[in-house]
Design a protein around this motif. Structure first.
Motif, PDB file in Angstrom:
ATOM      1  N   ARG A 148     -11.477  34.720 -38.478  1.00 10.47           N
ATOM      2  CA  ARG A 148     -10.362  33.880 -38.048  1.00 10.47           C
ATOM      3  C   ARG A 148     -10.753  33.027 -36.844  1.00 10.47           C
ATOM      4  NH1 ARG A 148      -5.629  37.589 -36.965  1.00 10.47           N
ATOM      5  NH2 ARG A 148      -5.754  37.864 -39.249  1.00 10.47           N
ATOM      6  N   ALA A 149     -11.476  33.625 -35.893  1.00 17.72           N
ATOM      7  CA  ALA A 149     -11.888  32.889 -34.704  1.00 17.72           C
ATOM      8  C   ALA A 149     -12.870  31.774 -35.057  1.00 17.72           C
ATOM      9  CB  ALA A 149     -12.508  33.850 -33.690  1.00 17.72           C
ATOM     10  N   VAL A 150     -13.842  32.086 -35.938  1.00 11.97           N
ATOM     11  CA  VAL A 150     -14.811  31.071 -36.364  1.00 11.97           C
ATOM     12  C   VAL A 150     -14.088  29.922 -37.058  1.00 11.97           C
ATOM     13  CG1 VAL A 150     -16.739  30.601 -37.919  1.00 11.97           C
ATOM     14  CG2 VAL A 150     -16.731  32.684 -36.534  1.00 11.97           C
ATOM     15  N   SER A 151     -13.167  30.241 -37.956  1.00 13.15           N
ATOM     16  CA  SER A 151     -12.442  29.206 -38.699  1.00 13.15           C
ATOM     17  C   SER A 151     -11.660  28.314 -37.746  1.00 13.15           C
ATOM     18  CB  SER A 151     -11.494  29.850 -39.723  1.00 13.15           C
ATOM     19  OG  SER A 151     -12.211  30.576 -40.676  1.00 13.15           O
ATOM     20  N   ALA A 152     -10.971  28.928 -36.791  1.00  7.50           N
ATOM     21  CA  ALA A 152     -10.164  28.142 -35.857  1.00  7.50           C
ATOM     22  C   ALA A 152     -11.040  27.210 -35.022  1.00  7.50           C
ATOM     23  CB  ALA A 152      -9.369  29.081 -34.947  1.00  7.50           C
ATOM     24  N   ALA A 153     -12.186  27.730 -34.577  1.00  4.82           N
ATOM     25  CA  ALA A 153     -13.066  26.912 -33.736  1.00  4.82           C
ATOM     26  C   ALA A 153     -13.650  25.735 -34.514  1.00  4.82           C
ATOM     27  CB  ALA A 153     -14.188  27.775 -33.164  1.00  4.82           C
ATOM     28  N   LEU A 154     -14.132  25.984 -35.725  1.00  4.80           N
ATOM     29  CA  LEU A 154     -14.779  24.910 -36.472  1.00  4.80           C
ATOM     30  C   LEU A 154     -13.778  23.922 -37.046  1.00  4.80           C
ATOM     31  CD1 LEU A 154     -17.641  26.888 -38.269  1.00  4.80           C
ATOM     32  CD2 LEU A 154     -17.784  25.426 -36.248  1.00  4.80           C
ATOM     33  N   VAL A 155     -12.618  24.408 -37.478  1.00  5.06           N
ATOM     34  CA  VAL A 155     -11.576  23.462 -37.916  1.00  5.06           C
ATOM     35  C   VAL A 155     -11.184  22.561 -36.768  1.00  5.06           C
ATOM     36  CG1 VAL A 155      -9.169  23.302 -38.639  1.00  5.06           C
ATOM     37  CG2 VAL A 155     -10.694  24.884 -39.800  1.00  5.06           C
ATOM     38  N   GLY A 156     -11.125  23.114 -35.559  1.00  5.97           N
ATOM     39  CA  GLY A 156     -10.813  22.307 -34.377  1.00  5.97           C
ATOM     40  C   GLY A 156     -11.862  21.259 -34.085  1.00  5.97           C
ATOM     41  N   GLN A 157     -13.077  21.451 -34.588  1.00  7.95           N
ATOM     42  CA  GLN A 157     -14.154  20.475 -34.407  1.00  7.95           C
ATOM     43  C   GLN A 157     -14.287  19.523 -35.598  1.00  7.95           C
ATOM     44  OE1 GLN A 157     -16.174  20.071 -31.644  1.00  7.95           O
ATOM     45  NE2 GLN A 157     -14.725  21.469 -30.685  1.00  7.95           N
ATOM     46  N   GLY A 158     -13.309  19.575 -36.502  1.00 10.90           N
ATOM     47  CA  GLY A 158     -13.303  18.624 -37.613  1.00 10.90           C
ATOM     48  C   GLY A 158     -14.027  19.078 -38.863  1.00 10.90           C
ATOM     49  N   PHE A 159     -14.342  20.376 -38.972  1.00 10.72           N
ATOM     50  CA  PHE A 159     -15.024  20.884 -40.159  1.00 10.72           C
ATOM     51  C   PHE A 159     -14.010  21.220 -41.257  1.00 10.72           C
ATOM     52  CE2 PHE A 159     -18.271  21.448 -37.000  1.00 10.72           C
ATOM     53  CZ  PHE A 159     -19.477  21.370 -37.687  1.00 10.72           C
ATOM     54  N   ASN A 160     -14.463  21.128 -42.490  1.00 16.72           N
ATOM     55  CA  ASN A 160     -13.652  21.505 -43.656  1.00 16.72           C
ATOM     56  C   ASN A 160     -14.130  22.848 -44.186  1.00 16.72           C
ATOM     57  OD1 ASN A 160     -12.180  18.833 -44.093  1.00 16.72           O
ATOM     58  ND2 ASN A 160     -14.329  18.185 -44.125  1.00 16.72           N
ATOM     59  N   GLU A 161     -13.198  23.763 -44.444  1.00 13.53           N
ATOM     60  CA  GLU A 161     -13.583  25.100 -44.894  1.00 13.53           C
ATOM     61  C   GLU A 161     -13.832  25.118 -46.397  1.00 13.53           C
ATOM     62  OE1 GLU A 161     -12.363  29.790 -44.349  1.00 13.53           O
ATOM     63  OE2 GLU A 161     -10.898  28.245 -43.822  1.00 13.53           O
ATOM     64  N   CYS A 162     -14.872  25.827 -46.796  1.00 13.86           N
ATOM     65  CA  CYS A 162     -15.206  26.018 -48.208  1.00 13.86           C
ATOM     66  C   CYS A 162     -15.172  27.509 -48.537  1.00 13.86           C
ATOM     67  CB  CYS A 162     -16.608  25.485 -48.527  1.00 13.86           C
ATOM     68  SG  CYS A 162     -16.805  23.715 -48.256  1.00 13.86           S
ATOM     69  N   VAL A 163     -14.913  27.805 -49.783  1.00 15.93           N
ATOM     70  CA  VAL A 163     -14.981  29.191 -50.268  1.00 15.93           C
ATOM     71  C   VAL A 163     -15.814  29.181 -51.548  1.00 15.93           C
ATOM     72  CG1 VAL A 163     -13.728  31.199 -51.065  1.00 15.93           C
ATOM     73  CG2 VAL A 163     -12.726  29.744 -49.287  1.00 15.93           C
ATOM     74  N   ASN A 164     -16.976  29.812 -51.506  1.00 10.45           N
ATOM     75  CA  ASN A 164     -17.872  29.856 -52.664  1.00 10.45           C
ATOM     76  C   ASN A 164     -18.010  31.283 -53.161  1.00 10.45           C
ATOM     77  OD1 ASN A 164     -18.912  27.024 -52.908  1.00 10.45           O
ATOM     78  ND2 ASN A 164     -19.565  27.408 -50.802  1.00 10.45           N
ATOM     79  N   TYR A 165     -18.508  31.428 -54.387  1.00 13.22           N
ATOM     80  CA  TYR A 165     -18.713  32.757 -54.967  1.00 13.22           C
ATOM     81  C   TYR A 165     -19.808  33.507 -54.207  1.00 13.22           C
ATOM     82  CZ  TYR A 165     -15.907  31.447 -59.036  1.00 13.22           C
ATOM     83  OH  TYR A 165     -14.883  31.078 -59.870  1.00 13.22           O
ATOM     84  N   THR A 166     -19.625  34.816 -54.077  1.00 17.43           N
ATOM     85  CA  THR A 166     -20.640  35.655 -53.458  1.00 17.43           C
ATOM     86  C   THR A 166     -21.871  35.781 -54.362  1.00 17.43           C
ATOM     87  OG1 THR A 166     -18.874  36.917 -52.394  1.00 17.43           O
ATOM     88  CG2 THR A 166     -21.046  37.918 -52.416  1.00 17.43           C
ATOM     89  N   LEU A 167     -21.662  35.645 -55.670  1.00 18.92           N
ATOM     90  CA  LEU A 167     -22.771  35.726 -56.624  1.00 18.92           C
ATOM     91  C   LEU A 167     -23.308  34.335 -56.908  1.00 18.92           C
ATOM     92  CD1 LEU A 167     -21.235  38.321 -59.105  1.00 18.92           C
ATOM     93  CD2 LEU A 167     -22.804  38.741 -57.217  1.00 18.92           C
ATOM     94  N   ARG A 168     -24.634  34.183 -56.839  1.00 22.86           N
ATOM     95  CA  ARG A 168     -25.262  32.874 -56.972  1.00 22.86           C
ATOM     96  C   ARG A 168     -26.364  32.927 -58.034  1.00 22.86           C
ATOM     97  NH1 ARG A 168     -21.737  29.821 -54.861  1.00 22.86           N
ATOM     98  NH2 ARG A 168     -23.295  28.157 -54.918  1.00 22.86           N
ATOM     99  N   PRO A 169     -26.777  31.776 -58.565  1.00 17.40           N
ATOM    100  CA  PRO A 169     -27.875  31.767 -59.547  1.00 17.40           C
ATOM    101  C   PRO A 169     -29.229  31.954 -58.878  1.00 17.40           C
ATOM    102  CG  PRO A 169     -27.068  29.537 -59.148  1.00 17.40           C
ATOM    103  CD  PRO A 169     -26.150  30.448 -58.401  1.00 17.40           C
ATOM    104  N   ALA A 170     -30.171  32.489 -59.623  1.00 23.33           N
ATOM    105  CA  ALA A 170     -31.508  32.760 -59.085  1.00 23.33           C
ATOM    106  C   ALA A 170     -32.194  31.480 -58.633  1.00 23.33           C
ATOM    107  CB  ALA A 170     -32.346  33.484 -60.126  1.00 23.33           C
ATOM    108  N   LYS A 171     -32.023  30.384 -59.397  1.00 26.32           N
ATOM    109  CA  LYS A 171     -32.724  29.142 -59.055  1.00 26.32           C
ATOM    110  C   LYS A 171     -32.260  28.586 -57.716  1.00 26.32           C
ATOM    111  CE  LYS A 171     -29.507  26.273 -61.772  1.00 26.32           C
ATOM    112  NZ  LYS A 171     -29.368  25.309 -62.875  1.00 26.32           N
ATOM    113  N   GLU A 172     -31.016  28.860 -57.328  1.00 28.48           N
ATOM    114  CA  GLU A 172     -30.528  28.385 -56.028  1.00 28.48           C
ATOM    115  C   GLU A 172     -31.169  29.166 -54.891  1.00 28.48           C
ATOM    116  OE1 GLU A 172     -26.458  29.225 -53.837  1.00 28.48           O
ATOM    117  OE2 GLU A 172     -26.175  27.652 -55.353  1.00 28.48           O
ATOM    118  N   LEU A 173     -31.329  30.487 -55.092  1.00 27.99           N
ATOM    119  CA  LEU A 173     -31.899  31.323 -54.040  1.00 27.99           C
ATOM    120  C   LEU A 173     -33.385  31.086 -53.846  1.00 27.99           C
ATOM    121  CD1 LEU A 173     -30.187  34.789 -54.625  1.00 27.99           C
ATOM    122  CD2 LEU A 173     -29.567  33.009 -52.999  1.00 27.99           C
ATOM    123  N   ALA A 174     -34.045  30.453 -54.829  1.00 24.75           N
ATOM    124  CA  ALA A 174     -35.486  30.264 -54.748  1.00 24.75           C
ATOM    125  C   ALA A 174     -35.895  29.509 -53.494  1.00 24.75           C
ATOM    126  CB  ALA A 174     -35.978  29.531 -55.994  1.00 24.75           C
ATOM    127  N   ALA A 175     -35.026  28.622 -52.987  1.00 24.04           N
ATOM    128  CA  ALA A 175     -35.354  27.840 -51.790  1.00 24.04           C
ATOM    129  C   ALA A 175     -35.037  28.588 -50.505  1.00 24.04           C
ATOM    130  CB  ALA A 175     -34.591  26.516 -51.807  1.00 24.04           C
TER     131      ALA A 175
END
Length: 821
Positions: free
Chosen positions: A511-538
């Motif tokens: 909650r504290a991180v969200s409040a601080a970054l939203v206050g700095q003009g950031f947009n919050e994202c929510v992504n899946y915890t599970l990711r494809p192998a090809k993405e993790l390769a980097a």
């Protein structure tokens, strides 16, 4: 699963019980009724039985006929009706809609002229009466029903079909017998099992080795039990009307007596069965084996399937003929010319079938049941029922002994409970006799009854093999309350103390991180915890990717746990750039999984990205983000976990950079000590590969979950100094590879030791770096500003200079750095 009421009536007498009451009972028993479908003709007015007397060609239309039809004296006697059906032949008895009748779709029948010929009504097809989806001609009524009889008195009575969602833990209810067993217990009715006449002892015909000489199971783990029975001399044709009616009611299309009986037994017992054309089995052999890698089979849907080495198949001497438990091949099935059968009834492990269904993307009614588990101990009964119905409705004889491969799988499960235990868990009283009757109605037999001192009799129930979900005493409590009726549970006032508690520390951090970054003009994202192998390769080493892989992922693009949040944010940025959305600041909080002390640790994490301005027009140019921008934001995030990032040593990211630009990003902390962070420029090559335009700066912070505490961000009050500060500058010659933070930390340590308790060191800040002429090779100069202050007085030059001289002497001794004069 669709269940026919008329079919259920074969096992439990539900006469006088309404469809609504049955639907309610199914719901209270723990299943969801998605819909109730009523089949058959709706109630019609002015639709009667007619007898075609004459048929003449229409004078003005080639495809129309002018017929005279007797509809009974009470309905006007003989009427003239124009008809376009090809089968309006003299002598047929057909449904006739009289003027004034309203057919489905609000189609009102009127007196009319058709191409100049008067027509007083309409002869009807099955489609027009909603009895079929398609019809090529009039519905011809069988027998000789009386002319003028209301059509609803002649047509077969409709059925009521319940479309039920069966929970995954109740595969026993994936059959009409299973649902009937539940309803019999609910309505306190007797359950009647199908009469099975066939027994192996009744086989008198000689074996037919020319049709099936052997059955071999090479994959006993996935197929613990397999049976095959040879039936010769059958005649393939339509199945009996009652079987067709029941299959049609639940949405299956009748095919022929052999296929229909197979479907019927599966839907009756929940045990899939299969019939082979015996003459199509090459070598007169059945082999249960795993497919060869890349082996192919064309299934009944006429699609070629490429099999893997883990796919269980039923094969003849040459090729696979069935994907075990799922679907047969197109060239091994029963046809109109079939005279000899091999009847398969087998038990396949659910894990094997489920894996094949997922890999091939191929499912069937059979696989649906195998995936959830069939009762191997009911297999023989289902097999004998299958043989019974084949012999009764297709003829033939059973040849030779039944081929049976695999040992019986033992089953013995007993659960002991007392009435007191059940009432204690329920929180209200149900009489002991009622408890016992409820459990016995589900065919749980009491095998022992022993007295206890104060808790009533201790009943030991034998659990039937089809109820694999019953394993503990608490499971029997659930069975009792299911049959007692949830609607009978007495209402009571819930009394419980109200506890005041703080939110979880992890929630407070996020909650504290969200409040601080939203206050700095950031947009919050929510992504899946599970990711494809090809993405993790980097972002991870091959060894780490292997550790993050799921053993049995649901889909390919969610196959691994994530070890960072930045990769998901880059996907969000890519999506927005492709849509022309100008958003450039994104952040996310969530869980990541990082190797720590030899095992994966779940960490609380936060990350953000800042994309370079790619040319959006603005009235004023803003200062671009850089390394220090993301370091400041990362330090803010770390502070919410109680970490002072500014006081931690940092290290430049070197090859392999794993997603970061070498030399333009830095790390601080170590996950082995509980936390880590990385911030700086994202790899330009990686951004190019993703198709992202411009530079992207990012920051990432992760901390082991147990190290996030409620007081992590608690700060104590420190007053501003009221006395003047004393300032001194100090330039040091240090090795070229030494980092500013490393030198600053060493300097601060020496300064604090030299100052002692005399006064305070308030700050050490770097303000200049120099390399070049006048310095030894391989060195650089770092200049620091030292701020001293005393809380109770103004510092004099003499006392500050004395300490400053001591600092320089001690620093050279402790570090080897040179003082630049």
């Amino acid at each position: 699963m669709k269940v026919s009421l008329s079919w259920l009536q074969s096992y439990v007498d539900l006469t006088g019980v309404s469809a609504d009451d049955i639907s309610g009972a199914i719901t209270f028993l723990g299943f969801e009724v998605e819909q109730v479908i009523r089949t058959g003709a709706p109630k019609f007015n002015n639709v009667v039985v007619g007898h075609i007397l004459t048929r003449d060609k229409h004078p003005n239309a080639d495809k129309l006929s002018v017929c005279t039809v007797d509809v009974g004296s009470a309905n006007g006697g003989v009427r003239t009706i124009v008809c376009g059906a090809p089968n309006c032949d003299i002598g047929n008895r057909v449904p006739v809609a009289l003027p004034g009748a309203v057919l489905p779709g609000d189609f009102v029948i009127k007196e009319a002229k058709v191409r100049g010929q008067p027509s007083s009504g309409m002869m009807c097809s099955a489609k027009e009466l909603t009895l079929a989806e398609d019809a090529q001609g009039l519905l011809l009524l069988t027998g000789t029903p009386d002319v003028g009889t209301a059509i609803n008195d002649v047509l077969p009575a409709g059925d009521t079909v319940f479309d039920i969602e069966i929970t995954p833990n109740r595969p026993d209810a994936l059959s009409h017998l299973g649902v009937a067993r539940e309803l019999a217990a609910w309505f306190k009715k007797d359950l009647t099992y199908p009469t099975v006449r066939f027994t192996p002892a009744a086989i008198t015909a000689d074996p037919r080795a020319d049709l099936l000489k052997s059955v071999r199971v090479e994959a006993a783990t996935d197929c613990p039990l397999y049976t095959a029975t040879v039936v010769t001399g059958v005649k393939v044709g339509p199945s009996p009307d009652w079987i067709q009616a029941r299959l049609t009611a639940i949405g299956l299309r009748p095919i022929n007596n052999i296929v229909d009986i197979g479907n019927y037994v599966m839907l009756e017992y929940g045990q899939p069965v299969h019939a082979f054309d015996a003459k199509k089995l090459a070598g007169a052999e059945i082999i249960v084996r795993h497919a060869a890698e890349g082996e192919k089979i064309t299934t009944l849907d006429n699609k070629e399937r490429v099999l893997s080495a883990t796919t269980l198949v039923i094969a003849d001497a040459q090729n696979p003929v069935v994907i075990a438990g799922i679907m047969g091949s197109a060239d091994s099935g029963v046809s109109a010319e079939t005279t000899d059968l091999v009847l398969e009834v087998a038990y396949f492990k659910r894990q094997s079938v489920r894996a094949t269904v997922k890999r091939l993307g191929l499912a069937s009614d059979s696989s649906y049941r195998y995936e959830r588990g069939v009762d191997v101990h009911s297999l023989d009964e289902a097999a004998h029922r299958f043989i019974d119905l084949i012999l009764a409705h297709a003829g033939g004889v059973v040849a030779g002994p039944i081929h049976r491969v695999g040992a019986d799988i033992p089953w013995e499960r007993e659960i002991t409970v007392t009435p007191a235990y059940i009432n204690e868990k329920l929180g209200f009283e149900i009489p002991a006799a009622e408890q016992r009757a409820a459990l016995e109605s589900l065919e749980l037999a009491v095998v022992r009854e022993e007295p206890t001192e104060s808790r009533g009799p201790a009943w030991t129930f034998s659990v039937p093999s089809w109820r694999d979900d019953l394993d503990r005493p608490i499971d029997l409590v659930e069975e009792v309350v299911r049959l007692y009726g949830a609607e009978k549970i007495p209402s009571s006032v819930v009394s419980a103390p109200g506890l005041v508690g703080n939110d979880d520390p992890i929630v407070l951090f996020n909650r504290a991180v969200s409040a601080a970054l939203v206050g700095q003009g950031f947009n919050e994202c929510v992504n899946y915890t599970l990711r494809p192998a090809k993405e993790l390769a980097a972002w991870a080493t091959p060894a780490a990717i292997a550790d993050l892989a799921l053993s049995n992922p649901f889909v390919e693009d969610q196959s691994h746990l994530r070890n960072n949040l930045v990769s998901g944010l880059l996907e969000s940025l890519k999506l927005n750039q492709s849509r022309g959305v100008a958003a450039s600041h994104f952040f996310e909080t969530g869980r990541v999984f990082i190797e720590r002390n030899g095992s994966l640790s779940e960490c609380v994490a936060a990350a953000f990205i800042i994309a370079e301005d790619t040319g959006e027009r603005s009235w004023r140019t803003r200062e671009a983000a850089d390394f220090y921008t993301v370091k400041r934001h990362t330090a803010t995030i770390a502070s919410f976990a109680g970490i002072e990032l500014e006081r931690q040593p940092t290290t430049l990211v070197a090859a392999p950079a794993l997603g970061w630009q070498e030399g333009h990003a830095a790390t601080a902390g170590n996950i082995q000590h509980g936390w880590t962070s990385t911030f700086g420029l994202v790899s330009l090559a990686h951004l190019k590969a993703l198709g992202i335009t411009g530079k992207v700066y990012a920051g990432f912070f992760a901390i082991v979950s147990e190290k996030v505490t409620a007081d992590a961000d608690r700060r104590s009050y420190k007053p501003f100094g009221l006395q003047p500060a004393a300032l001194r500058d100090l330039a040091l010659i240090v090795p070229e590879a030494a980092s500013s933070s490393e030198v600053q930390k060493a300097l601060a340590k020496v300064v604090r030791a030299a100052v002692g308790n005399t006064f305070a060191l308030e700050a050490v800040n770097v303000f200049d770096v120099y390399q070049g002429k006048g310095l030894p090779e391989g060195t650089k100069s770092l200049a620091y500003s030292l701020v001293f202050r005393a809380a109770d007085r103004t510092l004099t030059d003499d006392e500050v200079n004395a300490v400053f001289t001591k600092i320089q002497d001690e620093l050279v001794k402790a570090t080897g750095y040179q003082i630049r004069k």
